[in-house]
Design a protein around this motif. Structure first.
Motif, PDB file in Angstrom:
ATOM      1  N   LEU A   1      59.819  34.415  48.854  1.00  0.00           N
ATOM      2  CA  LEU A   1      59.098  35.308  47.959  1.00  0.00           C
ATOM      3  C   LEU A   1      59.297  36.728  48.676  1.00  0.00           C
ATOM      4  CD1 LEU A   1      56.790  35.353  45.905  1.00  0.00           C
ATOM      5  CD2 LEU A   1      55.146  35.534  47.809  1.00  0.00           C
ATOM      6  N   ALA A   2      59.649  37.444  47.561  1.00  0.00           N
ATOM      7  CA  ALA A   2      59.691  39.142  48.117  1.00  0.00           C
ATOM      8  C   ALA A   2      58.744  40.109  47.257  1.00  0.00           C
ATOM      9  CB  ALA A   2      61.164  39.587  47.604  1.00  0.00           C
ATOM     10  N   PHE A   3      58.353  39.564  46.213  1.00  0.00           N
ATOM     11  CA  PHE A   3      57.327  40.345  45.359  1.00  0.00           C
ATOM     12  C   PHE A   3      55.997  39.567  44.734  1.00  0.00           C
ATOM     13  CE2 PHE A   3      55.776  41.974  41.369  1.00  0.00           C
ATOM     14  CZ  PHE A   3      55.655  43.347  41.393  1.00  0.00           C
ATOM     15  N   PHE A   4      55.012  40.049  45.149  1.00  0.00           N
ATOM     16  CA  PHE A   4      53.854  39.403  44.505  1.00  0.00           C
ATOM     17  C   PHE A   4      52.821  40.534  43.915  1.00  0.00           C
ATOM     18  CE2 PHE A   4      49.464  37.551  45.324  1.00  0.00           C
ATOM     19  CZ  PHE A   4      49.707  36.233  44.727  1.00  0.00           C
ATOM     20  N   GLY A   5      52.861  40.358  42.536  1.00  0.00           N
ATOM     21  CA  GLY A   5      52.008  41.182  41.736  1.00  0.00           C
ATOM     22  C   GLY A   5      50.825  40.466  41.152  1.00  0.00           C
TER      23      GLY A   5
ATOM     24  N   THR B   1      62.650  43.737  31.439  1.00  0.00           N
ATOM     25  CA  THR B   1      63.865  43.727  31.838  1.00  0.00           C
ATOM     26  C   THR B   1      64.758  42.704  31.268  1.00  0.00           C
ATOM     27  OG1 THR B   1      64.835  43.099  34.185  1.00  0.00           O
ATOM     28  CG2 THR B   1      63.061  41.960  33.539  1.00  0.00           C
ATOM     29  N   SER B   2      65.978  43.004  31.373  1.00  0.00           N
ATOM     30  CA  SER B   2      67.125  42.191  30.974  1.00  0.00           C
ATOM     31  C   SER B   2      67.590  41.261  31.992  1.00  0.00           C
ATOM     32  CB  SER B   2      68.040  42.873  30.192  1.00  0.00           C
ATOM     33  OG  SER B   2      68.833  43.634  30.870  1.00  0.00           O
ATOM     34  N   ALA B   3      67.049  41.317  32.898  1.00  0.00           N
ATOM     35  CA  ALA B   3      67.449  40.226  33.973  1.00  0.00           C
ATOM     36  C   ALA B   3      67.640  38.902  33.661  1.00  0.00           C
ATOM     37  CB  ALA B   3      66.856  40.471  35.287  1.00  0.00           C
ATOM     38  N   ASP B   4      68.251  37.888  34.303  1.00  0.00           N
ATOM     39  CA  ASP B   4      68.591  36.497  33.991  1.00  0.00           C
ATOM     40  C   ASP B   4      67.064  36.109  34.953  1.00  0.00           C
ATOM     41  OD1 ASP B   4      69.157  34.175  33.212  1.00  0.00           O
ATOM     42  OD2 ASP B   4      70.857  34.023  34.667  1.00  0.00           O
ATOM     43  N   LEU B   5      66.137  35.574  34.190  1.00  0.00           N
ATOM     44  CA  LEU B   5      65.012  35.034  34.980  1.00  0.00           C
ATOM     45  C   LEU B   5      64.936  33.702  34.522  1.00  0.00           C
ATOM     46  CD1 LEU B   5      62.493  38.293  34.252  1.00  0.00           C
ATOM     47  CD2 LEU B   5      64.215  37.870  35.979  1.00  0.00           C
ATOM     48  N   GLU B   6      64.196  32.957  35.433  1.00  0.00           N
ATOM     49  CA  GLU B   6      63.884  31.533  35.306  1.00  0.00           C
ATOM     50  C   GLU B   6      62.364  31.422  35.566  1.00  0.00           C
ATOM     51  OE1 GLU B   6      64.336  27.129  37.352  1.00  0.00           O
ATOM     52  OE2 GLU B   6      65.729  28.733  37.819  1.00  0.00           O
ATOM     53  N   PHE B   7      61.414  31.167  34.360  1.00  0.00           N
ATOM     54  CA  PHE B   7      60.134  31.303  34.782  1.00  0.00           C
ATOM     55  C   PHE B   7      59.633  29.910  35.105  1.00  0.00           C
ATOM     56  CE2 PHE B   7      60.540  35.305  32.585  1.00  0.00           C
ATOM     57  CZ  PHE B   7      59.343  36.079  33.211  1.00  0.00           C
ATOM     58  N   THR B   8      58.744  29.706  35.851  1.00  0.00           N
ATOM     59  CA  THR B   8      57.859  28.464  36.136  1.00  0.00           C
ATOM     60  C   THR B   8      56.307  28.738  35.918  1.00  0.00           C
ATOM     61  OG1 THR B   8      57.898  28.588  38.600  1.00  0.00           O
ATOM     62  CG2 THR B   8      59.518  27.169  37.355  1.00  0.00           C
ATOM     63  N   GLU B   9      55.554  27.969  35.555  1.00  0.00           N
ATOM     64  CA  GLU B   9      54.120  28.466  35.418  1.00  0.00           C
ATOM     65  C   GLU B   9      52.964  27.736  36.114  1.00  0.00           C
ATOM     66  OE1 GLU B   9      53.232  28.540  31.083  1.00  0.00           O
ATOM     67  OE2 GLU B   9      55.046  29.900  30.691  1.00  0.00           O
ATOM     68  N   LEU B  10      52.173  28.172  36.557  1.00  0.00           N
ATOM     69  CA  LEU B  10      50.869  27.598  37.128  1.00  0.00           C
ATOM     70  C   LEU B  10      49.537  28.278  36.501  1.00  0.00           C
ATOM     71  CD1 LEU B  10      49.626  25.763  39.513  1.00  0.00           C
ATOM     72  CD2 LEU B  10      49.707  27.811  40.809  1.00  0.00           C
ATOM     73  N   THR B  11      48.596  27.340  36.053  1.00  0.00           N
ATOM     74  CA  THR B  11      47.259  27.899  35.601  1.00  0.00           C
ATOM     75  C   THR B  11      46.429  27.638  36.126  1.00  0.00           C
ATOM     76  OG1 THR B  11      48.478  27.317  32.891  1.00  0.00           O
ATOM     77  CG2 THR B  11      46.043  27.813  33.504  1.00  0.00           C
ATOM     78  N   LEU B  12      45.788  28.668  36.687  1.00  0.00           N
ATOM     79  CA  LEU B  12      44.638  28.777  37.549  1.00  0.00           C
ATOM     80  C   LEU B  12      43.181  28.601  36.813  1.00  0.00           C
ATOM     81  CD1 LEU B  12      45.768  31.574  40.040  1.00  0.00           C
ATOM     82  CD2 LEU B  12      45.897  29.073  40.312  1.00  0.00           C
TER      83      LEU B  12
ATOM     84  N   ALA C   1      52.195  44.379  44.633  1.00  0.00           N
ATOM     85  CA  ALA C   1      52.036  45.313  43.512  1.00  0.00           C
ATOM     86  C   ALA C   1      50.530  45.099  42.658  1.00  0.00           C
ATOM     87  CB  ALA C   1      52.852  45.425  42.275  1.00  0.00           C
ATOM     88  N   PHE C   2      50.225  46.004  42.202  1.00  0.00           N
ATOM     89  CA  PHE C   2      48.706  45.651  41.417  1.00  0.00           C
ATOM     90  C   PHE C   2      48.631  46.591  40.147  1.00  0.00           C
ATOM     91  CE2 PHE C   2      48.276  49.247  44.470  1.00  0.00           C
ATOM     92  CZ  PHE C   2      47.110  50.091  43.784  1.00  0.00           C
ATOM     93  N   ALA C   3      47.213  46.821  39.665  1.00  0.00           N
ATOM     94  CA  ALA C   3      47.526  47.208  38.242  1.00  0.00           C
ATOM     95  C   ALA C   3      46.199  47.978  37.852  1.00  0.00           C
ATOM     96  CB  ALA C   3      47.508  46.032  37.168  1.00  0.00           C
TER      97      ALA C   3
ATOM     98  N   VAL D   1      57.712  44.644  38.388  1.00  0.00           N
ATOM     99  CA  VAL D   1      58.538  43.566  38.594  1.00  0.00           C
ATOM    100  C   VAL D   1      60.066  43.990  38.041  1.00  0.00           C
ATOM    101  CG1 VAL D   1      59.299  41.235  37.504  1.00  0.00           C
ATOM    102  CG2 VAL D   1      56.830  41.790  38.063  1.00  0.00           C
ATOM    103  N   ALA D   2      60.236  45.010  36.970  1.00  0.00           N
ATOM    104  CA  ALA D   2      61.428  45.459  36.679  1.00  0.00           C
ATOM    105  C   ALA D   2      61.945  46.422  37.772  1.00  0.00           C
ATOM    106  CB  ALA D   2      61.355  46.134  35.308  1.00  0.00           C
ATOM    107  N   ARG D   3      61.022  47.369  38.087  1.00  0.00           N
ATOM    108  CA  ARG D   3      61.405  48.264  39.179  1.00  0.00           C
ATOM    109  C   ARG D   3      62.118  47.316  40.481  1.00  0.00           C
ATOM    110  NH1 ARG D   3      56.676  50.085  37.200  1.00  0.00           N
ATOM    111  NH2 ARG D   3      57.258  51.947  35.911  1.00  0.00           N
ATOM    112  N   HIS D   4      61.457  46.333  40.723  1.00  0.00           N
ATOM    113  CA  HIS D   4      61.766  45.626  41.934  1.00  0.00           C
ATOM    114  C   HIS D   4      63.003  45.025  41.904  1.00  0.00           C
ATOM    115  CE1 HIS D   4      61.816  42.336  45.058  1.00  0.00           C
ATOM    116  NE2 HIS D   4      61.953  41.491  44.078  1.00  0.00           N
ATOM    117  N   LEU D   5      63.278  44.489  40.715  1.00  0.00           N
ATOM    118  CA  LEU D   5      64.716  43.547  40.460  1.00  0.00           C
ATOM    119  C   LEU D   5      65.598  44.792  40.245  1.00  0.00           C
ATOM    120  CD1 LEU D   5      63.476  41.299  37.553  1.00  0.00           C
ATOM    121  CD2 LEU D   5      63.888  40.550  39.895  1.00  0.00           C
TER     122      LEU D   5
END
Length: 343
Positions: A88-92, A26-37, A114-116, A323-327
């Motif tokens: 929260l609207a999307f949980f992949g 996606t080319s959407a304007d995204l701001e990422f944060t990270e959490l490592t489990l 969503a799942f894989a 994620v791209a489809r959701h956006l």
């Protein structure tokens, strides 16, 4: 306005892979944060009402503040997390099934999950074939003996050797993404492949569909590939193992709940089975003192059949597509709670 995305990766499906995959889709304007489990350095487990999760509700709630999208493999999507994270609207979930997500609560809160599917199908199929070969040729046992300084010529006795795959009859329970690949591999090696799967309609000419009782009566090698449902839980127990031909081999790289492991150990101890190989177990990690650790002719691996670099990349790529489809406001390709999409 940018969309905030939480990448809650772990030490297998890395945050780097998740972020790169989403940005590529996606080319959407995204701001990422990270959490490592901590998985798999620390085993997954039950968190509140969800299974096979890693990390805590509190750390996920904190990391999700203001996030519309979360991409993860093991983070626990519980009712408490959903109530605390209204944005929260999307949980992949980058795995074959979102067992670490409370789907009912997610739907109530309008969160698409969503799942894989199929992410690790090739890796698991290859591992299954390796486990079959390891079991029928007793590769782990002979390797261990050599490392201990023992040259065991008695392994060459007729009574001690196992069958070849070529010409053997192999029974597969389940013919999904993994089972169908295993069938093609075995067919290429010259095996006669039987399949029991009430949902499989096209076996591609590589296998013969049969009822379970016929499969058990004919299979010299039995490999499990079914999903766990109320119908399949415990489907291979003492009676089913006894129905296998004398000297059969049993392999389970699917789910521990499909197989009665005490019955498996009994069948090995009695010599009814030649060997078995398992990657999944009723309790993980396998507890100290378990019969599984001392039963002869049983090859074990620690639930890593799906572990490959391609699996991790596939998981991130499949999830990023949704994620791209959701956006874009489009229907998701792999949604576990599709009823939420019409809202």
């Amino acid at each position: 306005m940018s969309v905030r995305v939480l990448a809650a990766g772990d030490h297998f499906v890395l945050n780097r892979l998740l972020v790169e995959a989403v940005r590529a889709e996606t080319s959407a304007d995204l701001e990422f944060t990270e959490l490592t489990l901590p998985w798999p350095v620390e085993p997954f487990g039950r968190v509140a009402e969800v299974d096979e999760a890693s990390g805590t509700e509190d750390e996920l709630i904190e990391a999700l503040r203001g996030a519309e999208v979360c991409v993860t493999q093991m983070a626990p999507l519980t009712r408490r997390v959903l109530e605390a994270c209204p944005d929260l609207a999307f949980f992949g979930v980058s795995r074959g099934g979102p067992v670490n997500a409370n789907l009912e609560a997610a739907t109530e809160h309008g969160v698409a999950v969503a799942f894989a599917p199929g992410r690790n199908a090739a890796a698991t199929a290859e591992h299954t074939l390796g486990m079959i070969m390891a079991a029928v040729r007793r590769i782990p046992q002979t390797h261990a003996d050599l490392h201990a300084g023992l040259w065991r010529g008695d392994y060459y006795r007729y009574e001690a050797v196992g069958p070849e795959i070529e010409g053997s009859t192999v029974g597969l329970v389940g013919y999904g993404a993994v089972g169908s690949r295993v069938a093609r591999m075995l067919h290429a090696l010259g095996a006669r492949v039987l399949v029991h799967d009430p949902y499989a309609t096209d076996l591609g000419g590589v296998a013969e569909p049969v009822p379970l009782d016929e499969l058990l009566a004919r299979a010299q090698i039995l490999s499990l590939h079914a999903r766990v449902t109320p119908e399949t839980t415990g489907m291979i127990g003492a009676a089913e193992l006894a129905a296998l031909p004398e000297g059969a081999v049993v392999v389970n790289c699917a789910r521990g709940a499909l197989l009665d492991y005490d019955a498996l150990c009994d069948a090995l101890d009695k010599g009814h089975l030649y060997a078995a190989a398992c990657d999944v177990f009723p309790e993980e990690p396998v507890p100290a003192g378990s019969r599984l650790l001392t039963t002869p002719n049983l090859t074990l691996t620690p639930h890593l059949a799906g572990a490959s670099k391609q699996t991790a990349r596939n998981a991130a790529r499949i999830l990023a597509g949704d994620v791209a489809r959701h956006l874009r406001g489009e229907p998701l390709l792999h949604c576990a709670n599709p009823e939420v999409l019409g809202r």
